[in-house]
Design a protein around this motif. Structure first.
Motif, PDB file in Angstrom:
ATOM      1  N   PRO A  49      45.236  31.616 -12.255  1.00 40.96           N
ATOM      2  CA  PRO A  49      46.564  31.154 -11.855  1.00 40.96           C
ATOM      3  C   PRO A  49      47.533  32.268 -11.505  1.00 40.96           C
ATOM      4  CG  PRO A  49      46.443  31.188 -14.218  1.00 40.96           C
ATOM      5  CD  PRO A  49      45.090  31.644 -13.728  1.00 40.96           C
ATOM      6  N   ASP A  50      47.124  33.553 -11.608  1.00 43.91           N
ATOM      7  CA  ASP A  50      48.043  34.660 -11.349  1.00 43.91           C
ATOM      8  C   ASP A  50      48.705  34.564  -9.985  1.00 43.91           C
ATOM      9  OD1 ASP A  50      47.310  35.630 -13.776  1.00 43.91           O
ATOM     10  OD2 ASP A  50      46.067  37.268 -13.031  1.00 43.91           O
ATOM     11  N   ILE A  51      47.892  34.318  -8.955  1.00 41.31           N
ATOM     12  CA  ILE A  51      48.422  34.330  -7.598  1.00 41.31           C
ATOM     13  C   ILE A  51      49.487  33.253  -7.395  1.00 41.31           C
ATOM     14  CG2 ILE A  51      46.385  35.411  -6.586  1.00 41.31           C
ATOM     15  CD1 ILE A  51      45.398  32.689  -5.710  1.00 41.31           C
ATOM     16  N   TYR A  52      49.357  32.139  -8.136  1.00 42.37           N
ATOM     17  CA  TYR A  52      50.331  31.056  -8.005  1.00 42.37           C
ATOM     18  C   TYR A  52      51.530  31.266  -8.935  1.00 42.37           C
ATOM     19  CZ  TYR A  52      46.504  28.923  -5.477  1.00 42.37           C
ATOM     20  OH  TYR A  52      45.499  28.695  -4.572  1.00 42.37           O
ATOM     21  N   ASN A  53      51.279  31.724 -10.151  1.00 45.56           N
ATOM     22  CA  ASN A  53      52.382  31.952 -11.081  1.00 45.56           C
ATOM     23  C   ASN A  53      53.346  33.009 -10.557  1.00 45.56           C
ATOM     24  OD1 ASN A  53      51.503  30.057 -12.926  1.00 45.56           O
ATOM     25  ND2 ASN A  53      50.336  31.507 -14.140  1.00 45.56           N
ATOM     26  N   ILE A  54      52.818  34.065  -9.982  1.00 48.75           N
ATOM     27  CA  ILE A  54      53.671  35.135  -9.470  1.00 48.75           C
ATOM     28  C   ILE A  54      54.504  34.651  -8.298  1.00 48.75           C
ATOM     29  CG2 ILE A  54      53.634  37.345  -8.247  1.00 48.75           C
ATOM     30  CD1 ILE A  54      51.295  38.153 -10.040  1.00 48.75           C
ATOM     31  N   THR A  55      53.870  33.999  -7.333  1.00 46.48           N
ATOM     32  CA  THR A  55      54.609  33.563  -6.153  1.00 46.48           C
ATOM     33  C   THR A  55      55.561  32.410  -6.467  1.00 46.48           C
ATOM     34  OG1 THR A  55      52.675  32.232  -5.542  1.00 46.48           O
ATOM     35  CG2 THR A  55      52.903  34.376  -4.504  1.00 46.48           C
ATOM     36  N   ASP A  56      55.231  31.580  -7.449  1.00 45.24           N
ATOM     37  CA  ASP A  56      56.138  30.503  -7.838  1.00 45.24           C
ATOM     38  C   ASP A  56      57.386  31.051  -8.524  1.00 45.24           C
ATOM     39  OD1 ASP A  56      54.500  28.592  -6.802  1.00 45.24           O
ATOM     40  OD2 ASP A  56      53.626  27.974  -8.712  1.00 45.24           O
ATOM     41  N   ASN A  57      57.216  32.113  -9.305  1.00 47.00           N
ATOM     42  CA  ASN A  57      58.336  32.656 -10.065  1.00 47.00           C
ATOM     43  C   ASN A  57      59.134  33.710  -9.303  1.00 47.00           C
ATOM     44  OD1 ASN A  57      58.367  31.739 -13.145  1.00 47.00           O
ATOM     45  ND2 ASN A  57      56.248  31.756 -12.429  1.00 47.00           N
ATOM     46  N   LEU A  58      58.532  34.280  -8.270  1.00 45.33           N
ATOM     47  CA  LEU A  58      59.217  35.300  -7.473  1.00 45.33           C
ATOM     48  C   LEU A  58      59.208  34.889  -6.007  1.00 45.33           C
ATOM     49  CD1 LEU A  58      57.666  38.477  -9.168  1.00 45.33           C
ATOM     50  CD2 LEU A  58      59.915  37.485  -9.603  1.00 45.33           C
ATOM     51  N   LYS A  59      59.736  33.699  -5.755  1.00 44.69           N
ATOM     52  CA  LYS A  59      59.686  33.126  -4.403  1.00 44.69           C
ATOM     53  C   LYS A  59      60.392  33.988  -3.369  1.00 44.69           C
ATOM     54  CE  LYS A  59      59.288  28.157  -5.479  1.00 44.69           C
ATOM     55  NZ  LYS A  59      59.136  28.223  -6.934  1.00 44.69           N
ATOM     56  N   ASP A  60      61.462  34.670  -3.759  1.00 43.65           N
ATOM     57  CA  ASP A  60      62.254  35.422  -2.794  1.00 43.65           C
ATOM     58  C   ASP A  60      61.625  36.753  -2.407  1.00 43.65           C
ATOM     59  OD1 ASP A  60      64.146  33.412  -2.830  1.00 43.65           O
ATOM     60  OD2 ASP A  60      65.356  34.375  -4.386  1.00 43.65           O
ATOM     61  N   THR A  61      60.729  37.255  -3.232  1.00 42.11           N
ATOM     62  CA  THR A  61      60.208  38.599  -2.979  1.00 42.11           C
ATOM     63  C   THR A  61      58.699  38.661  -2.783  1.00 42.11           C
ATOM     64  OG1 THR A  61      60.089  38.989  -5.375  1.00 42.11           O
ATOM     65  CG2 THR A  61      62.096  39.708  -4.229  1.00 42.11           C
ATOM     66  N   THR A  62      57.979  37.614  -3.145  1.00 48.18           N
ATOM     67  CA  THR A  62      56.522  37.630  -2.979  1.00 48.18           C
ATOM     68  C   THR A  62      56.065  36.363  -2.285  1.00 48.18           C
ATOM     69  OG1 THR A  62      56.021  36.544  -5.093  1.00 48.18           O
ATOM     70  CG2 THR A  62      56.272  38.951  -5.117  1.00 48.18           C
ATOM     71  N   ARG A  63      54.874  36.433  -1.714  1.00 45.42           N
ATOM     72  CA  ARG A  63      54.332  35.241  -1.044  1.00 45.42           C
ATOM     73  C   ARG A  63      52.806  35.331  -0.998  1.00 45.42           C
ATOM     74  NH1 ARG A  63      56.687  38.571   2.009  1.00 45.42           N
ATOM     75  NH2 ARG A  63      58.626  37.437   1.714  1.00 45.42           N
ATOM     76  N   LEU A  64      52.184  34.168  -0.944  1.00 44.17           N
ATOM     77  CA  LEU A  64      50.741  34.093  -0.751  1.00 44.17           C
ATOM     78  C   LEU A  64      50.433  34.301   0.734  1.00 44.17           C
ATOM     79  CD1 LEU A  64      49.606  31.104  -2.976  1.00 44.17           C
ATOM     80  CD2 LEU A  64      48.601  33.385  -2.997  1.00 44.17           C
ATOM     81  N   VAL A  65      49.706  35.340   1.053  1.00 45.99           N
ATOM     82  CA  VAL A  65      49.338  35.597   2.438  1.00 45.99           C
ATOM     83  C   VAL A  65      48.175  34.702   2.851  1.00 45.99           C
ATOM     84  CG1 VAL A  65      48.468  37.337   4.043  1.00 45.99           C
ATOM     85  CG2 VAL A  65      50.203  37.956   2.348  1.00 45.99           C
ATOM     86  N   VAL A  66      47.176  34.596   1.963  1.00 43.86           N
ATOM     87  CA  VAL A  66      46.019  33.735   2.226  1.00 43.86           C
ATOM     88  C   VAL A  66      45.320  33.449   0.912  1.00 43.86           C
ATOM     89  CG1 VAL A  66      44.430  35.660   2.628  1.00 43.86           C
ATOM     90  CG2 VAL A  66      43.935  33.438   3.661  1.00 43.86           C
ATOM     91  N   THR A  67      44.708  32.271   0.803  1.00 45.86           N
ATOM     92  CA  THR A  67      43.860  31.935  -0.343  1.00 45.86           C
ATOM     93  C   THR A  67      42.566  31.325   0.174  1.00 45.86           C
ATOM     94  OG1 THR A  67      44.479  29.613  -0.699  1.00 45.86           O
ATOM     95  CG2 THR A  67      45.968  31.299  -1.607  1.00 45.86           C
ATOM     96  N   THR A  68      41.627  31.154  -0.733  1.00 50.75           N
ATOM     97  CA  THR A  68      40.390  30.470  -0.359  1.00 50.75           C
ATOM     98  C   THR A  68      40.602  28.969  -0.217  1.00 50.75           C
ATOM     99  OG1 THR A  68      39.776  30.510  -2.698  1.00 50.75           O
ATOM    100  CG2 THR A  68      38.774  32.171  -1.261  1.00 50.75           C
ATOM    101  N   GLY A  69      41.842  28.507  -0.402  1.00 51.74           N
ATOM    102  CA  GLY A  69      42.162  27.137  -0.031  1.00 51.74           C
ATOM    103  C   GLY A  69      42.150  26.977   1.475  1.00 51.74           C
TER     104      GLY A  69
END
Length: 578
Positions: free
Chosen positions: A268-288
């Motif tokens: 869940p790291d990739i989602y927890n980080i981007t959910d909590n730091l929406k203004d400064t981080t983002r998911l570029v790509v996932t295996t979704g």
């Protein structure tokens, strides 16, 4: 995933540890046997000092290990090989089947009625043998148990089997024979970035400076980003890679040290980080989105495969029965998973998904039809050979392995082929729904939402839009390259853009040039559709004419600039963002 052990991290959102270590490879890259191309140790020490000195502004607890960087390292050699173990219970053989903590193993746990050999197991009742499941998260340990004969089965992702194969094929007894795919990673792996990085293409050097990325080496994370960089036409040497002890450490280092532009990790790291730091981080790509890239499989020892083909067939059939059972009652499967992995049931429910691993969950469980496509369909652009050859090539280029093993050496396609009649009514549940109108909203200007752009060169005869391999003999390979890209990104829309040079600006009407560029791009689309079985709604064609020159290639009197601008661009947009 740390070289993929898929060790599950169960992190409850406000810092309560639970989701465990969620993938593998935290031990596959020991710091002995350093390879050529050492990283700058002075810089490593500086980075470690920065990580230690950074303020603790992490919004959640990630992993259990300290955030440390490590040197580049090699895969340890196999410790020893031997004949396989022979153990019986009540006259029936016991199959040793190690697994790691990953939802893809729910079907075999359910089919076996738990971890221990028992008479209620599907394998005992229908196929006349017992299965003993054991959790061996360390992939190197799993490999060595396999080589020594203590286990009959080796779990792994296909890219990881490709890493192990060169060592294992040295003894004919221990050649890994891959018989079945259990799932595709469907959102468990991803790349997170900060700043202005919104697509893979933004990882290019900026103002002469390399982007700094942290990840676990020789792992599915490593394979993921290398695949993405190659697809975007980015030289991996242009990335400043730093190596973490494992993927959770990579996430922690990324948070603590803001000099890192991106990290590669897993849920869940990739989602927890981007959910909590929406203004400064983002998911570029996932295996979704790149949902046909990382395939989980199991392999059997070659000597056991030769001696007991009926047991191998029974394992495959029993797991398929387990897939059906998981789909019929996901909650019960989650209870079985929770008991086996000693994890909270609610976490296991999320891992499996409410639909039993069809669309929801961390993994898409693959049934017989999807296995048949993966093993037996030569026109599947994301089949066994494509994944195997891609990962083998990447790891050889990284000097992680010195030689590659042909896919035919390890692929046991006859096992599945023999079951065609038995499973003739099974449907492929892996295909997403592409809306006919979705691509109308995707334009060349909508670049902020794309995953990556791949530029390819296709030469057309003057004023013609027909693909002619006699005129450009690279066309077949280029079309295959685009087809594989579209297959890898199974949950993505694809825009094919045609471009022309501006040498005839002011002479030929712009509308005619734009139509020519459209027709050329459409001929590419048609050729791909003729070869591969894609949903037509997956693609959109755009003709840019001369309006989209490459940066630094705007001199219409320069023949080199004109050659570069006569190109086709392939843009990938995530399904969920359309």
């Amino acid at each position: 995933m740390t070289t993929r052990g898929k060790i599950v991290l169960t992190i409850l959102f406000l810092g309560v540890v639970g989701f465990g270590v969620y993938r593998w490879w935290d031990k596959i890259a020991p710091t002995t046997k350093p390879q050529s191309g050492h990283i700058d140790m002075h810089r490593v020490q500086e980075d470690m000092a920065k990580a230690k000195a950074a303020p603790v502004d992490i919004p959640l607890l990630i992993g259990t290990n300290a955030a440390t960087l490590v040197d580049r390292s090699a895969i340890p050699a196999v410790t020893g090989t031997s004949d396989y173990k022979k153990e019986n219970k009540d006259g029936k053989p016991i199959i040793e089947f190690p697994i790691n903590i990953w939802p893809g193993w729910a079907p075999i746990i359910v089919a076996n009625q738990g971890m221990e050999p028992n008479d209620q197991s599907v394998f005992a009742k229908k196929f006349g043998f017992y299965v003993r499941l054991s959790i061996v998260d360390d992939p190197v340990k799993a490999r060595d148990l396999f080589a020594s004969g203590q286990s009959h089965i080796l779990w792994g992702t296909l890219d990881m089997i490709a890493l192990f194969a060169p060592e294992l094929v040295k003894d004919s007894r221990t050649v890994p024979v891959v018989c079945q795919q259990i799932d595709f990673s469907a959102g468990g792996d991803g790349i997170v970035a900060r700043g202005e990085i919104r697509s893979i293409n933004d990882l290019r050097m900026f103002n002469g400076k390399r982007r700094k990325v942290v990840l676990a080496q020789n792992s599915p994370s490593h394979y993921l980003i290398m695949s993405m960089l190659i697809d975007a036409g980015i030289d991996p040497n242009d990335i400043d890679f730093k190596w973490a002890a494992d993927a959770p450490s990579a996430a922690k280092i990324f948070l603590q040290d803001k000099s890192f532009d991106a990290f590669v990790g897993w849920s869940p790291d990739i989602y927890n980080i981007t959910d909590n730091l929406k203004d400064t981080t983002r998911l570029v790509v996932t295996t979704g989105t790149a949902n046909h890239l990382i395939a989980d499989v199991w392999a059997v020892r070659n000597d056991f495969y030769r001696d007991h083909p009926e047991i191998v067939s029974g394992l495959v059939q029993g797991i398929f029965e387990g897939v059906d059972t998981v789909r019929k009652d996901p909650k019960n499967a989650a209870r079985a998973l929770a008991a086996a992995f000693k994890l909270p049931q609610e976490d296991c429910e999320k891992m499996i998904g409410k639909d039993g691993g069809i669309v929801e969950g961390d993994a898409h469980l693959t049934n017989y039809r999807e296995n048949a496509k993966f093993f037996l369909d030569p026109f599947n652009p994301a089949n066994f050979e494509v994944v195997w050859n891609s990962s083998s090539t990447i790891y050889k280029s990284l000097q992680t392995i010195s030689s590659t093993v042909p896919a035919a050496t390890v692929k046991a396609q006859k096992v599945l082929a023999a079951m065609a009649d038995r499973y003739k009514d099974v449907r492929d549940l892996s295909q997403p729904t592409f809306r006919p109108d979705a691509l109308s909203k995707l334009t060349p200007e909508a670049g902020s939402g794309q995953v990556l752009t791949k530029a390819v060169m296709i030469s057309f005869e003057p004023n013609k839009s027909v693909l002619n391999a006699e005129y450009d003999n690279t066309i077949p390979a280029t079309l295959e390259e685009i087809g594989k890209l579209a297959g890898k990104f199974g949950n993505a829309y694809i825009i094919i853009e045609g471009n022309t040079d501006g040498s005839k600006k002011g002479i030929v009407p712009p509308d005619l040039v734009r139509q020519l560029s459209y027709d050329r791009a459409d001929s590419v689309r048609k050729s791909i559709m003729d070869k591969y079985k894609f949903d037509p709604n997956k693609f959109k064609v755009v003709g840019n004419g001369w309006d989209n020159p490459l940066p630094n290639c705007t001199d219409n009197s320069n023949p080199e600039h004109n050659k570069k601008n006569r190109r086709v661009e392939v843009k990938v947009f995530p399904l969920e963002g359309s």
